[in-house]
Write a protein that holds these residues in place. Structure first.
Motif, PDB file in Angstrom:
ATOM      1  N   THR A  86       1.051  -1.128  -0.196  1.00 56.81           N
ATOM      2  CA  THR A  86      -0.014   0.047  -0.033  1.00 56.81           C
ATOM      3  C   THR A  86       0.847   1.331   0.063  1.00 56.81           C
ATOM      4  OG1 THR A  86      -0.183  -0.055   2.542  1.00 56.81           O
ATOM      5  CG2 THR A  86      -1.886  -1.374   1.323  1.00 56.81           C
ATOM      6  N   CYS A  87       0.286   2.173  -0.519  1.00 55.65           N
ATOM      7  CA  CYS A  87       0.989   3.723  -0.464  1.00 55.65           C
ATOM      8  C   CYS A  87       0.159   4.639  -0.052  1.00 55.65           C
ATOM      9  CB  CYS A  87       1.700   3.635  -1.834  1.00 55.65           C
ATOM     10  SG  CYS A  87       0.729   4.053  -3.514  1.00 55.65           S
ATOM     11  N   ALA A  88       0.720   5.843   0.205  1.00 57.75           N
ATOM     12  CA  ALA A  88      -0.191   7.043   0.614  1.00 57.75           C
ATOM     13  C   ALA A  88       0.476   8.268  -0.238  1.00 57.75           C
ATOM     14  CB  ALA A  88      -0.522   7.324   1.770  1.00 57.75           C
ATOM     15  N   ALA A  89      -0.343   9.332  -0.688  1.00 56.25           N
ATOM     16  CA  ALA A  89       0.283  10.620  -1.543  1.00 56.25           C
ATOM     17  C   ALA A  89      -0.646  11.679  -0.688  1.00 56.25           C
ATOM     18  CB  ALA A  89       0.020  10.282  -2.879  1.00 56.25           C
ATOM     19  N   THR A  90       0.071  12.755  -0.539  1.00 53.52           N
ATOM     20  CA  THR A  90      -0.140  13.802   0.175  1.00 53.52           C
ATOM     21  C   THR A  90       0.498  14.951  -0.669  1.00 53.52           C
ATOM     22  OG1 THR A  90       1.705  13.912   1.541  1.00 53.52           O
ATOM     23  CG2 THR A  90      -0.444  13.014   2.415  1.00 53.52           C
ATOM     24  N   ARG A  91      -0.485  15.930  -0.730  1.00 55.91           N
ATOM     25  CA  ARG A  91       0.164  17.139  -1.952  1.00 55.91           C
ATOM     26  C   ARG A  91       0.013  18.466  -1.152  1.00 55.91           C
ATOM     27  NH1 ARG A  91      -3.821  17.828  -6.890  1.00 55.91           N
ATOM     28  NH2 ARG A  91      -5.193  17.849  -5.277  1.00 55.91           N
ATOM     29  N   ARG A  92       1.066  19.315  -1.251  1.00 47.68           N
ATOM     30  CA  ARG A  92       1.092  20.719  -0.650  1.00 47.68           C
ATOM     31  C   ARG A  92       1.370  21.828  -1.826  1.00 47.68           C
ATOM     32  NH1 ARG A  92       6.026  22.955   1.076  1.00 47.68           N
ATOM     33  NH2 ARG A  92       7.938  21.565   0.346  1.00 47.68           N
ATOM     34  N   THR A  93       0.805  22.788  -1.584  1.00 44.76           N
ATOM     35  CA  THR A  93       1.521  24.197  -2.699  1.00 44.76           C
ATOM     36  C   THR A  93       2.348  24.393  -2.246  1.00 44.76           C
ATOM     37  OG1 THR A  93      -1.045  24.121  -3.146  1.00 44.76           O
ATOM     38  CG2 THR A  93       0.435  26.125  -3.668  1.00 44.76           C
ATOM     39  N   THR A  94       3.420  24.634  -2.931  1.00 40.26           N
ATOM     40  CA  THR A  94       4.669  25.457  -2.537  1.00 40.26           C
ATOM     41  C   THR A  94       4.915  26.900  -3.154  1.00 40.26           C
ATOM     42  OG1 THR A  94       5.763  24.259  -4.526  1.00 40.26           O
ATOM     43  CG2 THR A  94       5.853  23.263  -2.625  1.00 40.26           C
ATOM     44  N   GLY A  95       3.927  27.074  -4.011  1.00 39.55           N
ATOM     45  CA  GLY A  95       3.867  28.568  -4.508  1.00 39.55           C
ATOM     46  C   GLY A  95       2.664  28.920  -5.325  1.00 39.55           C
ATOM     47  N   THR A  96       2.132  30.347  -5.214  1.00 40.60           N
ATOM     48  CA  THR A  96       1.210  30.637  -5.897  1.00 40.60           C
ATOM     49  C   THR A  96       1.278  31.860  -6.547  1.00 40.60           C
ATOM     50  OG1 THR A  96       0.259  31.648  -4.074  1.00 40.60           O
ATOM     51  CG2 THR A  96      -0.536  29.356  -4.616  1.00 40.60           C
ATOM     52  N   TRP A  97       0.790  32.463  -7.816  1.00 44.68           N
ATOM     53  CA  TRP A  97       0.708  33.363  -8.521  1.00 44.68           C
ATOM     54  C   TRP A  97      -0.464  33.699  -9.114  1.00 44.68           C
ATOM     55  CZ3 TRP A  97       3.844  29.228  -9.192  1.00 44.68           C
ATOM     56  CH2 TRP A  97       3.905  28.610 -10.033  1.00 44.68           C
ATOM     57  N   SER A  98      -0.765  34.935  -9.842  1.00 43.85           N
ATOM     58  CA  SER A  98      -2.040  35.126 -10.544  1.00 43.85           C
ATOM     59  C   SER A  98      -1.988  34.197 -11.990  1.00 43.85           C
ATOM     60  CB  SER A  98      -1.874  36.602 -11.159  1.00 43.85           C
ATOM     61  OG  SER A  98      -2.938  36.974 -11.834  1.00 43.85           O
ATOM     62  N   GLY A  99      -2.903  33.207 -12.011  1.00 39.83           N
ATOM     63  CA  GLY A  99      -2.956  32.449 -12.839  1.00 39.83           C
ATOM     64  C   GLY A  99      -2.048  31.088 -12.712  1.00 39.83           C
ATOM     65  N   GLY A 100      -1.740  30.750 -11.791  1.00 40.82           N
ATOM     66  CA  GLY A 100      -0.986  29.423 -11.643  1.00 40.82           C
ATOM     67  C   GLY A 100      -0.513  29.165 -10.440  1.00 40.82           C
ATOM     68  N   TYR A 101      -0.128  27.999 -10.135  1.00 42.26           N
ATOM     69  CA  TYR A 101       0.612  27.564  -8.951  1.00 42.26           C
ATOM     70  C   TYR A 101       1.630  26.274  -9.016  1.00 42.26           C
ATOM     71  CZ  TYR A 101      -2.849  24.047  -8.957  1.00 42.26           C
ATOM     72  OH  TYR A 101      -3.799  22.938  -9.479  1.00 42.26           O
ATOM     73  N   GLN A 102       2.385  26.162  -8.028  1.00 47.68           N
ATOM     74  CA  GLN A 102       3.366  25.157  -8.182  1.00 47.68           C
ATOM     75  C   GLN A 102       3.108  24.041  -6.832  1.00 47.68           C
ATOM     76  OE1 GLN A 102       7.391  25.818  -8.986  1.00 47.68           O
ATOM     77  NE2 GLN A 102       8.018  24.297  -7.241  1.00 47.68           N
TER      78      GLN A 102
ATOM     79  N   ASN B 269       5.637   4.655   1.080  1.00 45.72           N
ATOM     80  CA  ASN B 269       5.239   3.416   1.439  1.00 45.72           C
ATOM     81  C   ASN B 269       4.830   3.045   2.607  1.00 45.72           C
ATOM     82  OD1 ASN B 269       5.010   0.432   1.369  1.00 45.72           O
ATOM     83  ND2 ASN B 269       7.026  -0.092   0.617  1.00 45.72           N
ATOM     84  N   THR B 270       3.151   2.870   2.811  1.00 48.92           N
ATOM     85  CA  THR B 270       2.567   2.785   4.084  1.00 48.92           C
ATOM     86  C   THR B 270       2.364   1.203   4.416  1.00 48.92           C
ATOM     87  OG1 THR B 270       0.604   2.693   2.760  1.00 48.92           O
ATOM     88  CG2 THR B 270       1.433   4.878   3.656  1.00 48.92           C
ATOM     89  N   GLY B 271       2.745   0.378   3.391  1.00 53.69           N
ATOM     90  CA  GLY B 271       2.880  -0.906   3.961  1.00 53.69           C
ATOM     91  C   GLY B 271       3.873  -1.687   4.571  1.00 53.69           C
TER      92      GLY B 271
END
Length: 351
Positions: free
Chosen positions: A253-269, A276-278
């Motif tokens: 099993t696995c897990a995926a977590t997302r975080r925003t590292t940067g934002t601007w007008s009309g976009g983001y990163q 591996n959670t198993g």
């Protein structure tokens, strides 16, 4: 689905074998539609990795092969390939065979994680077939992607105790399958493609059925060896241990977590962390999500993406798919369009 039959050998060989008590019965219904999916391996006739996984599976979920050839594969490659039986692939394969996969490495596809399954010997788990019979074939589908199958068989006089080379394989596939229908839900052992066809005429004794599965949306290509004997059989499997646990285990099993590292007008990163959670090692992972309307991924790194409309699927890169229990890796991407990432947790599957 479109199936073509080279005139020299006729229609496809499709194999019906008895499933082990450890694995619930698989659906073998031939449907008329559906999208082909990649990440998997033959279940009928079973590939070396699939049958050795079944042979080695214990009631506690550990891998302890009983079959001598499977034990030898474990001594060479460890138990990780057993848990990742659906991952015999080359990310740079592009459907290539002769001149790309080296002689003696056909069963691993030249993937060093599966070297143990190239060992030439006569005691691999064996599927018993009848030459010229019309039967069913089943191929596990672990993750979604379109593609084609090419199915070969070894030449007359094949010797399983000698290294498998391209000279020992018929020059042309006896079957080509174009985007066959899917049965079941991807990410499970039950998910499969199934169709019917005719095995080659005039075959007797020991052989290998060799399959190449090529994705049509990337260069990723899968390779497999299924050890068979043409002796009048109807798909029976011998040389394999049947564990007593009727529960179907999920290979990691696995897990995926997302975080925003940067934002601007009309976009983001954003950055996604895959863990591996198993309690077993894995050789690959995949993460998918749907972008809001009006958004588009401009660039993505440390992963291999596939885009279908607003749907995004990311497989591991060639170097960051192997994760021990508790180990993590990351990939990142840049999006253009209004809005940001609304969900911190994303679906993740081993494969």
């Amino acid at each position: 689905m479109r199936i073509t039959h080279p005139p020299r050998l006729g229609a496809l060989a499709l194999v019906l074998l008895s499933l082990l008590t450890a694995i619930p019965a698989l659906a073998l219904i031939v449907s008329t539609g559906g999208e082909a999916e990649a990440h998997g391996t033959p279940m009928k006739p079973g590939s070396r990795t699939f049958l050795c996984w079944q042979d080695g599976l214990t009631d506690t979920g550990e891998i302890k092969p009983v079959n001598p050839a499977c034990r030898a594969a474990q001594q060479v490659s460890g138990t990780t390939p057993f848990y990742n039986w659906f991952s015999v692939l080359r990310s740079d394969g592009a459907g290539r065979t002769r001149g790309f996969v080296p002689d003696g490495e056909l069963c691993s596809g030249g993937n060093p994680n599966f070297t143990g399954f190239d060992t030439p010997r006569g005691d691999w788990p064996l599927t018993h077939l009848t030459s010229g019979a019309t039967i069913d074939f089943s191929y596990n589908a672990w993750a979604a992607h379109p593609g084609w199958f090419r199915v070969y068989v070894t030449k007359d006089g094949f010797d399983p105790t000698r290294a498998l080379t391209w000279d020992a394989v018929e020059d042309q596939p006896f079957l080509t399958v174009d985007h066959p229908p899917l049965n079941g839900s991807p990410g499970t052992v039950e998910a499969n493609y199934s169709w019917t066809g005719k095995l080659p005429d005039g075959k007797s004794g020991r052989h290998v059925i060799y399959m190449v599965w090529q994705r049509s949306d990337s260069q990723e290509t899968f390779y497999s060896c299924s050890d068979v004997v043409f002796d009048g059989g109807n798909g029976e499997v011998t040389g394999i241990h049947e564990p007593g646990n009727p529960t179907e285990p999920v290979p990691g099993t696995c897990a995926a977590t997302r975080r925003t590292t940067g934002t601007w007008s009309g976009g983001y990163q954003s950055e996604v962390t895959v863990t591996n959670t198993g309690d077993v090692p894995m050789l690959g992972w995949m993460v998918d999500w749907t972008l809001p309307s009006g958004q588009k991924v401009d660039s993505l790194w440390n992963g291999a993406p596939t885009y279908t409309g607003q749907s995004v699927m990311v497989h591991n890169a060639g170097w960051n798919g192997s994760l021990a229990p508790g180990q993590s890796t990351t990939f990142g991407y840049v999006v253009t369009g209004d809005g940001g990432d609304a969900t911190a947790s994303l679906p993740c599957r081993v494969g």
